[in-house]
Design a protein around this motif. Structure first.
Motif, PDB file in Angstrom:
ATOM      1  N   LEU A 126       0.817  -1.212   0.000  1.00 39.81           N
ATOM      2  CA  LEU A 126       0.000   0.000   0.000  1.00 39.81           C
ATOM      3  C   LEU A 126       0.852   1.264   0.000  1.00 39.81           C
ATOM      4  N   GLY A 127       2.174   1.102   0.076  1.00 43.82           N
ATOM      5  CA  GLY A 127       3.065   2.251   0.089  1.00 43.82           C
ATOM      6  C   GLY A 127       3.347   2.791   1.468  1.00 43.82           C
ATOM      7  N   VAL A 128       3.193   1.961   2.502  1.00 47.43           N
ATOM      8  CA  VAL A 128       3.408   2.401   3.884  1.00 47.43           C
ATOM      9  C   VAL A 128       4.492   1.534   4.518  1.00 47.43           C
ATOM     10  N   LEU A 129       5.528   2.173   5.063  1.00 50.30           N
ATOM     11  CA  LEU A 129       6.593   1.483   5.777  1.00 50.30           C
ATOM     12  C   LEU A 129       6.436   1.733   7.276  1.00 50.30           C
ATOM     13  N   THR A 130       7.008   0.838   8.083  1.00 49.74           N
ATOM     14  CA  THR A 130       6.898   0.950   9.532  1.00 49.74           C
ATOM     15  C   THR A 130       8.281   0.906  10.175  1.00 49.74           C
ATOM     16  N   SER A 131       8.385   1.463  11.383  1.00 51.40           N
ATOM     17  CA  SER A 131       9.652   1.458  12.108  1.00 51.40           C
ATOM     18  C   SER A 131       9.830   0.153  12.857  1.00 51.40           C
ATOM     19  N   ASN A 132      11.067  -0.119  13.253  1.00 54.36           N
ATOM     20  CA  ASN A 132      11.365  -1.295  14.073  1.00 54.36           C
ATOM     21  C   ASN A 132      11.313  -0.997  15.562  1.00 54.36           C
ATOM     22  N   GLY A 133      11.233   0.284  15.918  1.00 59.49           N
ATOM     23  CA  GLY A 133      11.197   0.669  17.328  1.00 59.49           C
ATOM     24  C   GLY A 133      10.028   1.587  17.616  1.00 59.49           C
ATOM     25  N   VAL A 134       9.658   1.686  18.897  1.00 55.96           N
ATOM     26  CA  VAL A 134       8.541   2.543  19.283  1.00 55.96           C
ATOM     27  C   VAL A 134       9.012   3.986  19.428  1.00 55.96           C
ATOM     28  N   ARG A 164      -8.850  18.236  19.018  1.00 59.02           N
ATOM     29  CA  ARG A 164      -7.631  19.005  19.238  1.00 59.02           C
ATOM     30  C   ARG A 164      -6.427  18.092  19.435  1.00 59.02           C
ATOM     31  N   SER A 165      -6.664  16.915  20.035  1.00 59.11           N
ATOM     32  CA  SER A 165      -5.584  15.958  20.231  1.00 59.11           C
ATOM     33  C   SER A 165      -6.186  14.594  20.534  1.00 59.11           C
ATOM     34  N   PHE A 166      -5.365  13.571  20.400  1.00 55.80           N
ATOM     35  CA  PHE A 166      -5.746  12.231  20.828  1.00 55.80           C
ATOM     36  C   PHE A 166      -4.523  11.574  21.448  1.00 55.80           C
ATOM     37  N   ALA A 167      -4.718  10.429  22.103  1.00 60.31           N
ATOM     38  CA  ALA A 167      -3.647   9.808  22.886  1.00 60.31           C
ATOM     39  C   ALA A 167      -3.198   8.496  22.269  1.00 60.31           C
ATOM     40  N   LEU A 168      -1.887   8.255  22.333  1.00 58.61           N
ATOM     41  CA  LEU A 168      -1.280   7.001  21.896  1.00 58.61           C
ATOM     42  C   LEU A 168      -0.596   6.330  23.090  1.00 58.61           C
ATOM     43  N   TYR A 169      -0.570   4.990  23.050  1.00 54.62           N
ATOM     44  CA  TYR A 169      -0.007   4.236  24.171  1.00 54.62           C
ATOM     45  C   TYR A 169       0.940   3.157  23.637  1.00 54.62           C
ATOM     46  N   GLY A 170       2.047   3.608  23.083  1.00 50.88           N
ATOM     47  CA  GLY A 170       3.017   2.702  22.475  1.00 50.88           C
ATOM     48  C   GLY A 170       2.833   2.685  20.976  1.00 50.88           C
ATOM     49  N   SER A 171       3.503   3.595  20.294  1.00 49.97           N
ATOM     50  CA  SER A 171       3.255   3.792  18.868  1.00 49.97           C
ATOM     51  C   SER A 171       4.515   3.567  18.042  1.00 49.97           C
ATOM     52  N   TRP A 172       4.320   3.011  16.874  1.00 50.29           N
ATOM     53  CA  TRP A 172       5.384   2.874  15.894  1.00 50.29           C
ATOM     54  C   TRP A 172       5.362   4.067  14.952  1.00 50.29           C
ATOM     55  N   ALA A 173       6.409   4.258  14.189  1.00 53.83           N
ATOM     56  CA  ALA A 173       6.443   5.326  13.196  1.00 53.83           C
ATOM     57  C   ALA A 173       6.020   4.771  11.837  1.00 53.83           C
ATOM     58  N   LEU A 174       5.331   5.598  11.073  1.00 51.21           N
ATOM     59  CA  LEU A 174       4.888   5.233   9.733  1.00 51.21           C
ATOM     60  C   LEU A 174       5.551   6.149   8.723  1.00 51.21           C
TER      61      LEU A 174
END
Length: 265
Positions: A126-134, A164-174
């Motif tokens: 789909l053209g989306v890469l992900t990180s190996n670390g949080v 205005r904002s939302f919360a993440l709880y352990g996120s990878w990079a896209l």
């Protein structure tokens, strides 16, 4: 009274013929995939499950279904939106083909990552890469834990209406590499990933603004990728996350042509 009954009967008949419910509900079907070793489920009400998200679809007029069967043309027949959240096992090649074909014909897809590795090969298609670390943040941290944080750098997109904002709880990079992909939400510019695994930020680490939500088109369909699956779990479905869930339902309920393209952040 007899005239009113006749009029109501005609309206209901027309609604049935046109495929539109008289109540004005979305008349769409969402399918939650539960066949890839998911631990958090849409048809269960525990703290980290997704029953609250499923309820948002029901409230919007969706028919909600779940499946533990392999994704296929048969499984996806009659489905308008597909949710794959927290997959811990990869899609088989035949499943990848079925989901791509689902998108090509105009289906909508939302993926939420618990860990990226199982779905990384499909996301690349789909053209989306992900990180190996949080990701670890330096601002808007929740509970003195750098891996839990609020995100407020949001694109001008219907997905974030009223948020205005939302919360993440352990996120990878896209990383959006595809021409039809775009970042929709970013961390702050000083967020970092511990690439050299020494548990401290130094020259061996990546420091930048990371995308945590990416959206894109594929064929006649469209998709969203969330870098964290906790966003919509029952425990965290409040405030900005609850609004995001409601907007996600609306986003998935509209054809691709009805969604305005977002500007880049």
């Amino acid at each position: 009274m007899e005239y009113s009954r006749k009029c109501l009967g005609i309206l209901l008949l027309l609604a049935a013929l046109l495929g539109t419910p008289a109540s004005g509900a979305m008349a769409a079907t969402v399918l939650f995939d539960q066949g890839h070793n998911q631990r958090f489920l849409a048809d269960r009400q525990q703290d980290l499950d997704l029953s609250g998200l499923a309820d948002q679809f029901i409230n919007a007029g969706f028919t909600v279904k779940t499946t533990a069967a392999p994704l296929s043309a048969a499984t996806l027949a009659g489905v308008d939106a597909l949710v794959i959240s927290g997959a811990l096992a990869p899609l088989a090649p035949a499943e990848e083909t079925a989901v791509r074909q689902f998108l090509e014909r105009g289906g909508r897809l939302s993926i939420m990552l618990h860990v990226p590795q199982p779905l990384a090969p499909f996301l690349e298609q789909l053209g989306v890469l992900t990180s190996n670390g949080v990701i670890r943040e330096r601002t808007d941290i929740i509970g003195n834990e750098a891996r839990n944080f609020r995100v407020n750098r949001l694109a001008a997109d219907p997905l974030f209406a009223g948020i205005r904002s939302f919360a993440l709880y352990g996120s990878w990079a896209l990383l959006n590499e595809g021409k039809t992909c775009r970042p929709l939400a970013l961390t702050g510019p000083d967020a970092w990933i511990d690439l050299n695994l020494d548990n401290q930020q130094d020259q061996g680490d990546a420091v930048q603004a990371f995308a945590v939500i990416v959206g894109g088109e594929y064929g006649r369909g469209r998709f969203l990728v969330f870098a964290d699956d906790a966003i919509f779990q029952n425990r965290f479905l409040q405030e900005g996350n609850l609004l995001l869930a409601r907007n996600l339902v609306a986003w998935l309920g509209q054809p691709a042509a009805d969604t305005s393209r977002s500007r880049r952040l």
